[in-house]
Design a protein around this motif. Structure first.
Motif, PDB file in Angstrom:
ATOM      1  N   UNK A 115       0.567  -1.182  -0.616  1.00  0.00           N
ATOM      2  CA  UNK A 115      -0.153   0.245   0.016  1.00  0.00           C
ATOM      3  C   UNK A 115       0.644   1.406  -0.226  1.00  0.00           C
ATOM      4  N   UNK A 116       0.637   2.402  -0.419  1.00  0.00           N
ATOM      5  CA  UNK A 116       1.294   3.572  -0.156  1.00  0.00           C
ATOM      6  C   UNK A 116       1.399   4.066   1.214  1.00  0.00           C
ATOM      7  N   UNK A 117       0.884   3.591   2.521  1.00  0.00           N
ATOM      8  CA  UNK A 117       1.642   4.296   3.242  1.00  0.00           C
ATOM      9  C   UNK A 117       2.996   2.810   3.912  1.00  0.00           C
ATOM     10  N   UNK A 118       2.315   1.020   3.293  1.00  0.00           N
ATOM     11  CA  UNK A 118       3.982   0.744   3.251  1.00  0.00           C
ATOM     12  C   UNK A 118       4.895   0.617   2.470  1.00  0.00           C
ATOM     13  N   UNK A 119       4.794   2.033   0.817  1.00  0.00           N
ATOM     14  CA  UNK A 119       5.783   1.817   0.690  1.00  0.00           C
ATOM     15  C   UNK A 119       6.715   2.974   1.166  1.00  0.00           C
ATOM     16  N   UNK A 120       5.736   4.047   2.154  1.00  0.00           N
ATOM     17  CA  UNK A 120       5.988   4.717   2.850  1.00  0.00           C
ATOM     18  C   UNK A 120       7.123   4.410   3.838  1.00  0.00           C
ATOM     19  N   UNK A 121       6.722   3.711   4.321  1.00  0.00           N
ATOM     20  CA  UNK A 121       7.203   3.641   5.601  1.00  0.00           C
ATOM     21  C   UNK A 121       8.910   2.357   5.163  1.00  0.00           C
ATOM     22  N   UNK A 122       8.642   1.672   4.698  1.00  0.00           N
ATOM     23  CA  UNK A 122       9.636   1.384   3.625  1.00  0.00           C
ATOM     24  C   UNK A 122      11.096   2.290   2.871  1.00  0.00           C
ATOM     25  N   UNK A 123      10.529   3.309   2.640  1.00  0.00           N
ATOM     26  CA  UNK A 123      11.164   4.760   2.948  1.00  0.00           C
ATOM     27  C   UNK A 123      11.452   4.510   3.382  1.00  0.00           C
ATOM     28  N   UNK A 124      11.398   5.122   4.585  1.00  0.00           N
ATOM     29  CA  UNK A 124      11.470   5.556   5.835  1.00  0.00           C
ATOM     30  C   UNK A 124      13.366   4.828   6.893  1.00  0.00           C
ATOM     31  N   UNK A 125      12.386   3.398   5.898  1.00  0.00           N
ATOM     32  CA  UNK A 125      13.378   1.998   6.631  1.00  0.00           C
ATOM     33  C   UNK A 125      14.509   2.452   5.304  1.00  0.00           C
ATOM     34  N   UNK A 126      14.968   3.013   4.611  1.00  0.00           N
ATOM     35  CA  UNK A 126      15.582   3.106   3.829  1.00  0.00           C
ATOM     36  C   UNK A 126      16.137   1.727   3.055  1.00  0.00           C
ATOM     37  N   UNK A 127      14.583   1.224   2.795  1.00  0.00           N
ATOM     38  CA  UNK A 127      14.846  -0.004   1.906  1.00  0.00           C
ATOM     39  C   UNK A 127      14.455   0.110   0.252  1.00  0.00           C
ATOM     40  N   UNK A 128      14.581   1.418  -0.165  1.00  0.00           N
ATOM     41  CA  UNK A 128      14.288   1.202  -1.888  1.00  0.00           C
ATOM     42  C   UNK A 128      15.820   1.351  -2.601  1.00  0.00           C
ATOM     43  N   UNK A 129      16.013   2.398  -3.783  1.00  0.00           N
ATOM     44  CA  UNK A 129      16.585   2.579  -4.075  1.00  0.00           C
ATOM     45  C   UNK A 129      17.262   3.726  -3.945  1.00  0.00           C
TER      46      UNK A 129
END
Length: 184
Positions: A115-129
């Motif tokens: 979800x959008x919130x899940x994506x944002x939490x992953x970005x917060x945790x530095x799990x994206x590119x």
């Protein structure tokens, strides 16, 4: 040339405005995480069973072939990542596909859409590119600079309420340190 006061205000205003979206992401996801939500909030997960002999090292090709044959979405990033379930994944933090062997000639294919919130939490945790990581580090540096410029504007430009300002600053440090120590 603008006065020091005006310069600090300009720096403060424009950096604040530029990094406001980043600040909102970190604030929303931090609060959500504290209240027990994690990156799997609203996660849509689909699992499929594949019975097929796959040569070792050809799992990625078999996964992509399965996705194509079954009209399933192929992730935009098809670089493989070894996952913790002794399989491989392709994709990013929003949408990924994985394949893991469950027994001889039997595999589980899993598709995950966050979800959008899940994506944002992953970005917060530095799990994206790395792109958002650069913005995050910049935000951390700017946050420090914003407080320095804010303190400069407040404590040195507004001399009328200086005692109250130092009292509030002291209380902020004192309460933060006490609550941090009690929380350890």
């Amino acid at each position: 040339m603008p006065s020091k006061n005006k310069l600090f205000r300009q720096i403060h205003i424009y950096l604040s405005l530029f990094f406001l979206p980043c600040a909102l992401i970190f604030a929303i996801t931090g609060i959500a995480y504290i209240f027990g939500f994690n990156q799997d909030i609203g996660l849509k997960e689909q699992s499929y069973k594949l019975i097929k002999h796959i040569e070792e090292g050809k799992e990625k090709e078999a996964l992509i072939e399965y996705l194509i044959e079954n009209n399933l979405t192929i992730p935009s990033n098809i670089n493989t990542i070894k996952n913790k379930h002794k399989g491989i994944s392709i994709g990013g933090i929003h949408y990924s596909a994985s394949i893991a062997q469950t027994s001889k000639d039997e595999y589980t294919i899993t598709l995950k859409t966050r979800s959008l919130l899940g994506d944002m939490i992953m970005l917060h945790k530095n799990k994206g590119l790395w792109y958002f990581s650069v913005l995050s580090v910049g935000f951390g540096i700017v946050l420090f600079l914003l407080y320095i410029s804010g303190l400069t504007i407040t404590l040195f430009a507004n001399k009328k309420d200086r005692k109250k300002q130092f009292l509030v600053l002291f209380l902020g440090f004192f309460i933060t340190i006490i609550l941090a120590c009690l929380s350890l």
